[in-house]
Write a protein that holds these residues in place. Sequence first.
Motif, PDB file in Angstrom:
ATOM      1  N   ASN A   1       0.812  -1.216   0.000  1.00  0.00           N
ATOM      2  CA  ASN A   1       0.000   0.000   0.000  1.00  0.00           C
ATOM      3  C   ASN A   1       0.846   1.267   0.000  1.00  0.00           C
ATOM      4  N   HIS A   2       2.122   1.140   0.378  1.00  0.00           N
ATOM      5  CA  HIS A   2       3.066   2.270   0.318  1.00  0.00           C
ATOM      6  C   HIS A   2       3.807   2.304  -1.019  1.00  0.00           C
ATOM      7  N   ASN A   3       3.332   1.508  -1.994  1.00  0.00           N
ATOM      8  CA  ASN A   3       3.975   1.393  -3.311  1.00  0.00           C
ATOM      9  C   ASN A   3       5.405   0.876  -3.202  1.00  0.00           C
ATOM     10  N   GLY A   4       5.649   0.076  -2.175  1.00  0.00           N
ATOM     11  CA  GLY A   4       6.984  -0.481  -1.973  1.00  0.00           C
ATOM     12  C   GLY A   4       7.033  -1.966  -2.247  1.00  0.00           C
ATOM     13  N   LYS A   5       8.161  -2.576  -1.922  1.00  0.00           N
ATOM     14  CA  LYS A   5       8.363  -4.011  -2.127  1.00  0.00           C
ATOM     15  C   LYS A   5       8.958  -4.615  -0.868  1.00  0.00           C
ATOM     16  N   ILE A   6       8.600  -5.856  -0.593  1.00  0.00           N
ATOM     17  CA  ILE A   6       9.215  -6.592   0.503  1.00  0.00           C
ATOM     18  C   ILE A   6       9.600  -7.971  -0.020  1.00  0.00           C
ATOM     19  N   GLU A   7      10.860  -8.326   0.168  1.00  0.00           N
ATOM     20  CA  GLU A   7      11.386  -9.597  -0.311  1.00  0.00           C
ATOM     21  C   GLU A   7      12.108 -10.294   0.835  1.00  0.00           C
ATOM     22  N   VAL A   8      12.376 -11.586   0.644  1.00  0.00           N
ATOM     23  CA  VAL A   8      13.042 -12.343   1.695  1.00  0.00           C
ATOM     24  C   VAL A   8      14.101 -13.250   1.086  1.00  0.00           C
ATOM     25  N   GLU A   9      15.223 -13.327   1.770  1.00  0.00           N
ATOM     26  CA  GLU A   9      16.292 -14.254   1.410  1.00  0.00           C
ATOM     27  C   GLU A   9      16.614 -15.070   2.652  1.00  0.00           C
ATOM     28  N   SER A  10      16.733 -16.388   2.495  1.00  0.00           N
ATOM     29  CA  SER A  10      16.978 -17.222   3.665  1.00  0.00           C
ATOM     30  C   SER A  10      17.765 -18.466   3.300  1.00  0.00           C
ATOM     31  N   VAL A  11      18.656 -18.839   4.213  1.00  0.00           N
ATOM     32  CA  VAL A  11      19.420 -20.074   4.076  1.00  0.00           C
ATOM     33  C   VAL A  11      19.221 -20.873   5.366  1.00  0.00           C
ATOM     34  N   PRO A  12      18.697 -22.097   5.271  1.00  0.00           N
ATOM     35  CA  PRO A  12      18.480 -22.886   6.492  1.00  0.00           C
ATOM     36  C   PRO A  12      19.739 -22.981   7.341  1.00  0.00           C
ATOM     37  N   ASN A  13      19.540 -22.775   8.658  1.00  0.00           N
ATOM     38  CA  ASN A  13      20.605 -22.847   9.668  1.00  0.00           C
ATOM     39  C   ASN A  13      21.637 -21.710   9.567  1.00  0.00           C
ATOM     40  N   LYS A  14      21.378 -20.746   8.693  1.00  0.00           N
ATOM     41  CA  LYS A  14      22.309 -19.607   8.604  1.00  0.00           C
ATOM     42  C   LYS A  14      21.628 -18.271   8.853  1.00  0.00           C
ATOM     43  N   GLY A  15      20.352 -18.179   8.588  1.00  0.00           N
ATOM     44  CA  GLY A  15      19.660 -16.936   8.883  1.00  0.00           C
ATOM     45  C   GLY A  15      18.742 -16.470   7.772  1.00  0.00           C
ATOM     46  N   THR A  16      18.046 -15.370   8.045  1.00  0.00           N
ATOM     47  CA  THR A  16      17.054 -14.821   7.129  1.00  0.00           C
ATOM     48  C   THR A  16      17.245 -13.314   7.015  1.00  0.00           C
ATOM     49  N   THR A  17      17.016 -12.794   5.836  1.00  0.00           N
ATOM     50  CA  THR A  17      17.088 -11.347   5.601  1.00  0.00           C
ATOM     51  C   THR A  17      15.810 -10.893   4.910  1.00  0.00           C
ATOM     52  N   PHE A  18      15.139  -9.919   5.502  1.00  0.00           N
ATOM     53  CA  PHE A  18      13.994  -9.269   4.870  1.00  0.00           C
ATOM     54  C   PHE A  18      14.476  -7.960   4.254  1.00  0.00           C
TER      55      PHE A  18
END
Length: 491
Positions: free
Chosen positions: A467-484
């Motif tokens: 709704n803010h005309n933005g984007k949200i994505e996710v990158e993740s590697v099991p047992n190493k962590g997640t980045t939004f």
Amino acid sequence: MDIFSKYTQKFVSKVIENADAFIIYVDHHKKISICNRKVEDIIAKKREEIIGNNLLDILYPADTGARKQQMFEAIIDNSITYKRPNSFEDMVLDKNRQERFISWNVTPIVSQDDRLEGILFIGSDLTDLKEREASFQKRDETIKDIFSNIKDYALYMVNLDGNITYYAMGSEMMFGWQKNEIIFKHVSILHTEEDAKVKLPFILEQTKQSGRHEEAEISLVRKNGESFPVILTASKLLDSEGKLTGYIFIAKDITERKKLEYQILQSEKLAAIGQLAAGMAHEISNPLFVISGRLEMLLHRKRLLKGLFWNIGTDLKIINEQSDRIRKLVDRMLKFARQGTMNLEVIDINDVIESVLPLLAYQKLVDVKVEVEKELVKDLLFVKGDLNQLQEVFLNLFMNAYQAMPKGGKLSIRTRNLPDKFAEIRISDTGSGIPEQGLKNLFMPFFSTKKEGTGLGLSICYNIIRNHNGKIEVESVPNKGTTFIIKLPLA
């Protein structure tokens, strides 16, 4: 005659003979006295058949018509009368009876006492060149016809005053204005009143400053007043010295695309509603089952009083917890479904992040050692958004990061400006990560990788950012962590 003169005469004769031009010399009676090999080739006659004959009879036989002879003779007479060179272009039949386009130069040869001695004719065969020009012109006209009949694209140009100076390539079909109706009118006639005051000047200024083309999705207006969505590309129009003289616009009608997007969105909504209903039924049925079971036990108090382990306080506590769970679930459902207006303001994302971090102390989080690492760019540009909604997004993501590190770890928060006019926020943890199959459904309602999760937190975050005309994505590697990764357009 000396040796030098003989050599010069021989050289000149060789040049004339081998020249890639028609060279003819006639006397003052217009009788041919000299011609080269090129003349023989074009009219398919030997030199002895040419020499001594009238020039006009050789170039224009009787069956070609008297008009051409008369025109050529008029040019020759003009050169003789005024004793000056002349030039003209005309068609001559070759040996195959095909017309050749010849450019003639007529030069009178005058003696020292100003008497006419003869006339030199030099002709250049431009047939191939003219055919290429005609081919290019035909191709250009074909391309013009193609572009003029493309209804989804329109090309037009404006000068620095904003007046339309060129109007083509499907413009008439797209806007309904004919060229003679709109040329030299101000380009604001193609925009809504609001866009003409705000968006159009902004697009032109951005194009002028950026040094490249600018693209924007806006609405334009047809002659009948109907507005329609387009992708408008604006580029600078420069002269040969690189000076700005105006702007070039290419508009692409995306009405059909918008209709398709709307249909897809409606389909996604229907699918989401179905999933939502199934998820709600599942999530609410569990606490309701516990509540109804405990209430049934309370209604049979007499029978339960005989038991040794009956405790009304424990049952009421369980009922209260399950009721609270339903309340929170319904509250989140309302947030997910609510399409209320946003209170937009200019916001410093760094300030939003700093204001949310202290709120983690009031959440029911696992008491573990989590190191918070911040790399907030100092000159981060501002975004336009709803402060409360963005705070909710970051609080959700920070809490998820904490919960993904039950044994402790590091929460990294980084901000930066992107060259494509977006601010980027990266939120990383060193937790257990998300399996690949879970990434596909991560933002779907009621999908959760946590046992106690409702599966609505990330769905709410996704809707708020969208709704803010933005984007949200996710990158993740099991047992190493997640980045939004969140990208929000700059104000």
